[in-house]
Design an enzyme around this catalytic site. Structure first.
Site, mmCIF file in Angstrom:
data_model
loop_
_atom_site.group_PDB
_atom_site.id
_atom_site.type_symbol
_atom_site.label_atom_id
_atom_site.label_comp_id
_atom_site.label_asym_id
_atom_site.label_seq_id
_atom_site.Cartn_x
_atom_site.Cartn_y
_atom_site.Cartn_z
ATOM 1 N N GLY A 114 0.795 -1.227 0.000
ATOM 2 C CA GLY A 114 0.000 0.000 0.000
ATOM 3 C C GLY A 114 0.828 1.277 0.000
ATOM 4 N N SER A 175 -0.504 -0.261 -9.423
ATOM 5 C CA SER A 175 -0.476 -1.063 -8.201
ATOM 6 C C SER A 175 -1.898 -1.486 -7.858
ATOM 7 C CB SER A 175 0.104 -0.262 -7.037
ATOM 8 O OG SER A 175 -0.146 -0.939 -5.817
#
Length: 336
Positions: A114, A175
């Site tokens: 993250g 991502s």
């Protein structure tokens, strides 16, 4: 030479703890005479790409040195270029732990980190200290709490701060671990972002009197139509390069293996074939109009050659480096 012993010890630990311990040691020797402990000599294999001169075509992919803390120690191992980041405008802690998992039998990693990083200002301070003689790429992203509709502002803030210090800038819109991020790869959202980035690049070129190329990093989980549209957008907006690919959400090659059910992006050997196929399709679509940096599951010289045969001008490693160590760098650079 020592890596199999070190790896055996590190693989007894939680993956993120092993990473922290390794970087603790690398930080201690970076910029000191003790860099000789990790230094290895590799031949020069010059490549020109995106208008930049690379001493060899092998790079370290983004994600390993997120904050640019160990550039010189990693550079001493023989990389032709190093991509640091992903970095965001503000520091953020990332997702809850545990968030990194080894799929040992498949030589894969699953991460849902993250974008944990200390923020762009911290990275810039580290980059200013480096003596690395290769090309330095800086990979930028958006903060988790920035709405996707305002995401482009985060990229522009980061561009503004890293431009003077980067060999090239990588735009991470692929991502799977930042909610909504991958939506920036499509249609109007992508065109809007690329237009803003090219305008910012032109402004910064005037300000700094140097041109820093921009590459966009894409996902492997794209349909034929999506890939065609992305290629078209990259060409229309005169983007300097494309990095293919990021991690995958696909789990079919690791079904039944330990940690296969963990959420996050899968990298390493299970990504090898699909990322190479994306590179091949992308290369056909781009027809030489912009270069491809190939990444995804490179764990050997043969895997690196496959990426280049598919159309990549440069290649990067990450998971393969974790599983095989610095010897992989030497093998690839020597024989590529």
């Amino acid at each position: 030479m020592f890596y199999p012993v070190i790896k055996k010890a590190l693989f007894q630990l939680d993956p993120e703890r092993a990473h922290e311990l390794t970087f603790q040691q690398l930080r201690r020797i970076t910029n000191t005479p003790f860099e000789f402990l990790v230094r290895q000599s590799v031949p020069t294999k010059p490549v020109t790409c995106m208008g930049l001169s690379f001493k060899n075509p092998l790079g370290l992919a983004a994600g390993l040195d997120k904050d640019g803390e160990c550039i010189d120690a990693l550079g001493a191992m023989g990389f032709g270029f190093i991509e640091v980041g992903t970095v965001t405008p503000r520091p953020q802690s990332g997702n809850d732990k545990p968030r990194l998992f080894r799929v040992v039998e498949a030589e894969g990693l699953i991460n849902r980190m993250g974008f944990n990083n200390k923020g762009v200002d911290s990275l810039v301070e580290n980059v200013k200290k480096t003596r690395f003689g290769g090309v330095l790429g800086i990979n930028i992203g958006k903060n988790k709490d920035t709405p996707v509709e305002q995401g482009k502002d985060d990229y522009l803030i980061c561009m503004d701060k890293v431009y003077a210090h980067a060999g090239y800038i990588a735009i991470n819109i692929s991502s799977p671990n930042t909610p909504g991020l991958r939506s920036l790869q499509y249609g109007e959202a992508l065109d809007d972002l690329l237009l803003a980035i090219k305008n910012k690049q032109a402004e910064l070129k005037e300000r700094h009197q140097k041109y820093v190329p921009v590459a966009v990093k894409i996902a492997p989980d794209l349909s034929e139509e999506e890939l065609i549209q992305i290629a078209d957008s990259l060409v229309r907006h005169n983007i300097d390069g494309v990095i293919a690919t990021n991690t995958t959400l696909d789990r079919k090659l690791i079904q039944g293996l330990n940690h296969c059910g963990q959420t996050g992006g899968l990298s390493g050997r299970p990504l090898q074939t699909s990322s190479t196929e994306i590179i091949r399709r992308l290369s056909q679509e781009l027809a030489g109009r912009l270069p491809i940096i190939g990444v995804g599951g490179i764990d050997s010289l043969v895997a690196a050659r496959e990426k280049m045969a598919a159309g990549a001008s440069l290649v990067q490693i990450y998971s393969g480096f974790i599983f095989h160590g610095p010897r992989l760098i030497k093998d690839i650079v020597t024989h590529i």
